[in-house]
Design an enzyme around this catalytic site. Sequence first.
Site, PDB file in Angstrom:
ATOM      1  N   ARG A   1      78.596 -20.165 -33.806  1.00  0.00           N
ATOM      2  CA  ARG A   1      79.492 -20.676 -32.974  1.00  0.00           C
ATOM      3  C   ARG A   1      80.839 -19.564 -33.635  1.00  0.00           C
ATOM      4  O   ARG A   1      81.134 -19.124 -35.075  1.00  0.00           O
ATOM      5  CB  ARG A   1      79.398 -22.046 -33.197  1.00  0.00           C
ATOM      6  CG  ARG A   1      78.878 -23.124 -32.852  1.00  0.00           C
ATOM      7  CD  ARG A   1      78.837 -23.214 -31.712  1.00  0.00           C
ATOM      8  NE  ARG A   1      78.822 -24.198 -31.154  1.00  0.00           N
ATOM      9  CZ  ARG A   1      77.254 -23.951 -30.409  1.00  0.00           C
ATOM     10  NH1 ARG A   1      76.631 -22.349 -29.936  1.00  0.00           N
ATOM     11  NH2 ARG A   1      76.619 -24.333 -29.337  1.00  0.00           N
TER      12      ARG A   1
ATOM     13  N   HIS B   1      78.691 -15.179 -24.776  1.00  0.00           N
ATOM     14  CA  HIS B   1      77.507 -16.400 -25.115  1.00  0.00           C
ATOM     15  C   HIS B   1      75.688 -16.193 -24.201  1.00  0.00           C
ATOM     16  O   HIS B   1      75.770 -17.938 -23.479  1.00  0.00           O
ATOM     17  CB  HIS B   1      78.000 -17.599 -24.564  1.00  0.00           C
ATOM     18  CG  HIS B   1      77.699 -19.263 -25.740  1.00  0.00           C
ATOM     19  ND1 HIS B   1      78.828 -19.909 -26.456  1.00  0.00           N
ATOM     20  CD2 HIS B   1      76.728 -19.129 -26.136  1.00  0.00           C
ATOM     21  CE1 HIS B   1      78.157 -20.446 -27.215  1.00  0.00           C
ATOM     22  NE2 HIS B   1      76.128 -20.738 -26.715  1.00  0.00           N
TER      23      HIS B   1
ATOM     24  N   GLU C   1      86.054 -19.746 -26.557  1.00  0.00           N
ATOM     25  CA  GLU C   1      85.459 -19.444 -25.495  1.00  0.00           C
ATOM     26  C   GLU C   1      86.236 -20.041 -23.990  1.00  0.00           C
ATOM     27  O   GLU C   1      86.439 -20.929 -24.510  1.00  0.00           O
ATOM     28  CB  GLU C   1      84.252 -19.456 -25.231  1.00  0.00           C
ATOM     29  CG  GLU C   1      83.964 -18.823 -26.579  1.00  0.00           C
ATOM     30  CD  GLU C   1      82.169 -19.288 -26.872  1.00  0.00           C
ATOM     31  OE1 GLU C   1      81.532 -19.892 -26.302  1.00  0.00           O
ATOM     32  OE2 GLU C   1      81.509 -18.765 -27.954  1.00  0.00           O
TER      33      GLU C   1
ATOM     34  N   ARG D   1      66.166 -22.759 -37.891  1.00  0.00           N
ATOM     35  CA  ARG D   1      64.471 -23.182 -36.897  1.00  0.00           C
ATOM     36  C   ARG D   1      64.981 -21.377 -36.211  1.00  0.00           C
ATOM     37  O   ARG D   1      63.770 -20.648 -36.561  1.00  0.00           O
ATOM     38  CB  ARG D   1      64.761 -23.743 -35.414  1.00  0.00           C
ATOM     39  CG  ARG D   1      63.918 -25.229 -35.974  1.00  0.00           C
ATOM     40  CD  ARG D   1      64.523 -26.230 -34.693  1.00  0.00           C
ATOM     41  NE  ARG D   1      66.149 -26.363 -34.802  1.00  0.00           N
ATOM     42  CZ  ARG D   1      66.505 -27.649 -35.022  1.00  0.00           C
ATOM     43  NH1 ARG D   1      65.834 -28.625 -35.582  1.00  0.00           N
ATOM     44  NH2 ARG D   1      67.674 -27.617 -35.109  1.00  0.00           N
ATOM     45  N   ILE D   2      65.934 -21.346 -35.776  1.00  0.00           N
ATOM     46  CA  ILE D   2      66.560 -19.684 -35.058  1.00  0.00           C
ATOM     47  C   ILE D   2      66.366 -19.129 -36.628  1.00  0.00           C
ATOM     48  O   ILE D   2      66.393 -17.668 -36.247  1.00  0.00           O
ATOM     49  CB  ILE D   2      68.171 -20.251 -34.549  1.00  0.00           C
ATOM     50  CG1 ILE D   2      67.907 -21.176 -33.037  1.00  0.00           C
ATOM     51  CG2 ILE D   2      67.973 -18.456 -33.557  1.00  0.00           C
ATOM     52  CD1 ILE D   2      68.934 -20.933 -32.603  1.00  0.00           C
TER      53      ILE D   2
ATOM     54  N   ARG E   1      73.144 -24.257 -47.456  1.00  0.00           N
ATOM     55  CA  ARG E   1      73.303 -25.356 -48.530  1.00  0.00           C
ATOM     56  C   ARG E   1      72.327 -25.385 -49.161  1.00  0.00           C
ATOM     57  O   ARG E   1      72.973 -25.635 -50.749  1.00  0.00           O
ATOM     58  CB  ARG E   1      73.983 -26.350 -47.819  1.00  0.00           C
ATOM     59  CG  ARG E   1      75.025 -26.595 -46.960  1.00  0.00           C
ATOM     60  CD  ARG E   1      75.838 -27.439 -46.583  1.00  0.00           C
ATOM     61  NE  ARG E   1      73.955 -27.293 -44.955  1.00  0.00           N
ATOM     62  CZ  ARG E   1      73.874 -28.704 -44.087  1.00  0.00           C
ATOM     63  NH1 ARG E   1      75.136 -30.116 -43.776  1.00  0.00           N
ATOM     64  NH2 ARG E   1      73.049 -28.624 -43.979  1.00  0.00           N
TER      65      ARG E   1
HETATM   66  P1  NDP Z   1      68.955 -25.650 -37.675  1.00  0.00           P
HETATM   67  O1  NDP Z   1      69.984 -26.931 -37.556  1.00  0.00           O
HETATM   68  O2  NDP Z   1      67.685 -24.962 -37.496  1.00  0.00           O
HETATM   69  O3  NDP Z   1      69.699 -24.438 -38.436  1.00  0.00           O
HETATM   70  C1  NDP Z   1      71.215 -24.568 -39.058  1.00  0.00           C
HETATM   71  C2  NDP Z   1      71.424 -23.653 -40.450  1.00  0.00           C
HETATM   72  O4  NDP Z   1      71.863 -23.622 -40.943  1.00  0.00           O
HETATM   73  C3  NDP Z   1      70.523 -24.085 -41.455  1.00  0.00           C
HETATM   74  O5  NDP Z   1      68.926 -23.662 -42.255  1.00  0.00           O
HETATM   75  C4  NDP Z   1      71.501 -25.268 -41.894  1.00  0.00           C
HETATM   76  O6  NDP Z   1      70.384 -25.216 -43.641  1.00  0.00           O
HETATM   77  C5  NDP Z   1      72.692 -24.042 -42.006  1.00  0.00           C
HETATM   78  N1  NDP Z   1      73.810 -24.665 -42.461  1.00  0.00           N
HETATM   79  C6  NDP Z   1      74.295 -25.842 -41.463  1.00  0.00           C
HETATM   80  N2  NDP Z   1      75.119 -26.155 -42.472  1.00  0.00           N
HETATM   81  C7  NDP Z   1      75.462 -24.919 -43.349  1.00  0.00           C
HETATM   82  C8  NDP Z   1      76.650 -24.429 -44.145  1.00  0.00           C
HETATM   83  N3  NDP Z   1      78.343 -25.235 -43.910  1.00  0.00           N
HETATM   84  N4  NDP Z   1      76.534 -23.641 -44.938  1.00  0.00           N
HETATM   85  C9  NDP Z   1      75.833 -23.590 -44.604  1.00  0.00           C
HETATM   86  N5  NDP Z   1      75.002 -23.344 -43.949  1.00  0.00           N
HETATM   87  C10 NDP Z   1      74.838 -23.851 -43.007  1.00  0.00           C
HETATM   88  O7  NDP Z   1      70.005 -25.036 -36.635  1.00  0.00           O
HETATM   89  P2  NDP Z   1      68.554 -23.838 -34.863  1.00  0.00           P
HETATM   90  O8  NDP Z   1      68.505 -22.647 -36.331  1.00  0.00           O
HETATM   91  O9  NDP Z   1      68.423 -24.751 -33.920  1.00  0.00           O
HETATM   92  O10 NDP Z   1      70.739 -23.412 -33.976  1.00  0.00           O
HETATM   93  C11 NDP Z   1      71.551 -23.189 -35.615  1.00  0.00           C
HETATM   94  C12 NDP Z   1      72.710 -23.022 -34.838  1.00  0.00           C
HETATM   95  O11 NDP Z   1      72.803 -21.900 -33.861  1.00  0.00           O
HETATM   96  C13 NDP Z   1      73.499 -23.893 -33.479  1.00  0.00           C
HETATM   97  O12 NDP Z   1      73.881 -25.369 -34.078  1.00  0.00           O
HETATM   98  C14 NDP Z   1      74.008 -24.009 -32.879  1.00  0.00           C
HETATM   99  O13 NDP Z   1      75.915 -23.642 -32.779  1.00  0.00           O
HETATM  100  C15 NDP Z   1      74.072 -21.840 -32.681  1.00  0.00           C
HETATM  101  N6  NDP Z   1      73.449 -21.989 -31.505  1.00  0.00           N
HETATM  102  C16 NDP Z   1      73.716 -20.489 -30.758  1.00  0.00           C
HETATM  103  C17 NDP Z   1      73.136 -20.462 -29.415  1.00  0.00           C
HETATM  104  C18 NDP Z   1      74.138 -19.787 -28.925  1.00  0.00           C
HETATM  105  O14 NDP Z   1      74.025 -19.075 -27.567  1.00  0.00           O
HETATM  106  N7  NDP Z   1      75.014 -18.403 -28.757  1.00  0.00           N
HETATM  107  C19 NDP Z   1      72.493 -21.109 -28.599  1.00  0.00           C
HETATM  108  C20 NDP Z   1      71.809 -21.603 -29.819  1.00  0.00           C
HETATM  109  C21 NDP Z   1      72.072 -22.290 -30.804  1.00  0.00           C
HETATM  110  P3  NDP Z   1      71.633 -26.061 -44.393  1.00  0.00           P
HETATM  111  O15 NDP Z   1      70.830 -27.416 -44.643  1.00  0.00           O
HETATM  112  O16 NDP Z   1      70.565 -25.172 -46.401  1.00  0.00           O
HETATM  113  O17 NDP Z   1      72.504 -25.751 -45.202  1.00  0.00           O
END
Ligand code: NDP
Length: 320
Positions: free
Chosen positions: A231, A278, A260, A153-154, A174
């Site tokens: 993260r 953060h 953190e 999403r992000i 993935r």
């Molecule tokens: P989504 O679940 O929509 O997206 C996560 C993405 O990460 C997917 O496209 C997924 O693709 C990919 N992903 C997951 N596991 C792996 C892996 N092992 N290797 C490579 N890619 C991977 O989540 P959001 O976009 O809503 O949020 C993403 C993250 O952003 C959150 O989980 C959070 O940790 C972080 N975040 C940080 C914030 C901040 O304040 N800095 C605020 C909000 C969020 P695929 O399934 O194809 O692998």
Amino acid sequence: MEKPDILMLNPMRPLAEPALARHANVHKLWEIADQDAFFADVGPRVRGIIAFVASCPRALIEKLPRLEIIANSAVGYDGIDVKAAAEHGVVVTNTPDVLTDEVADLAIGLLLATIREIPRAEKYLHEGRWPQGPYPLTATLRGRSVGIIGLGRIGKAIARRLEGFDVPIAYHGRRKQSDTAYTYHASLIDMAEAVDTLIAVTPGGAETRHIVNADVLRALGPNGILVNVGRGSVVDEKALIEALKSRTILAAGLDVFENEPHVPAELIALENAVLLPHVASASVHTRDAMAQLAVDNMLAVLAGKPPLTPVPETPWPPKK
Ligand code: NDP
């Protein structure tokens, strides 16, 4: 009818408590002096946990035999033992979508701040150094190509914004996504070789731990920029410090860190790192929207209705 008991683990936005207190007895963990007595007396009645970026190990989940929901006011839930929750029929909810645009905006701000050295240039003016000469010329976003680690999403919201900057976009995850024309790389190291700018926005946890390591940074190269808004655990911080010191990459912009709120002094001392505490989702508007969604999830489950945004690991209805 008796109100259900719920446990708030840490202070939340002001809207949360009154909204919850209309329907539940809210116990605030940080205000409870004798927590052993609380878990012995009230623990057996607690039906819900709510928190801002919840930390919920198995031990906590197993202390609460009637627990039905952990409502996390954050999209990332790597601090929650979702396996233990699933085993005990507890649904975990997060706050997708309501923070997507805010985090994507900040990611772009951090990218530009890093490449164009905005914080250092501002400091230069504040320190009264401008009359002695202009600020040195910087690197540029022009001519760059960007690889997004985690096109979720992000990641997609960041990509949409980047389209306005006329830079080619690639992604690593993935799996290849059928609904996007951006270039897919199954291997992160291959993507790092193909681009000069990486933006990490994957979830934390064991699967993504240190996927950005010394090899990936070397592949990114001396003109390389790394931005991390996902993260801290995703990046090998020691390897990154080394790469920044030795100019294996050019610069990094980080909103998240491995331990953190503690950031290594070595990283803070580096001139080619822009570091934020953060704050990607940290506007009043967005943090309120996140808290409201966590409250709505909690109240739905307490009322016997389906949660609004359960995470995939704990589908609804739970298998008890
Ligand atoms: P989504 O679940 O929509 O997206 C996560 C993405 O990460 C997917 O496209 C997924 O693709 C990919 N992903 C997951 N596991 C792996 C892996 N092992 N290797 C490579 N890619 C991977 O989540 P959001 O976009 O809503 O949020 C993403 C993250 O952003 C959150 O989980 C959070 O940790 C972080 N975040 C940080 C914030 C901040 O304040 N800095 C605020 C909000 C969020 P695929 O399934 O194809 O692998």
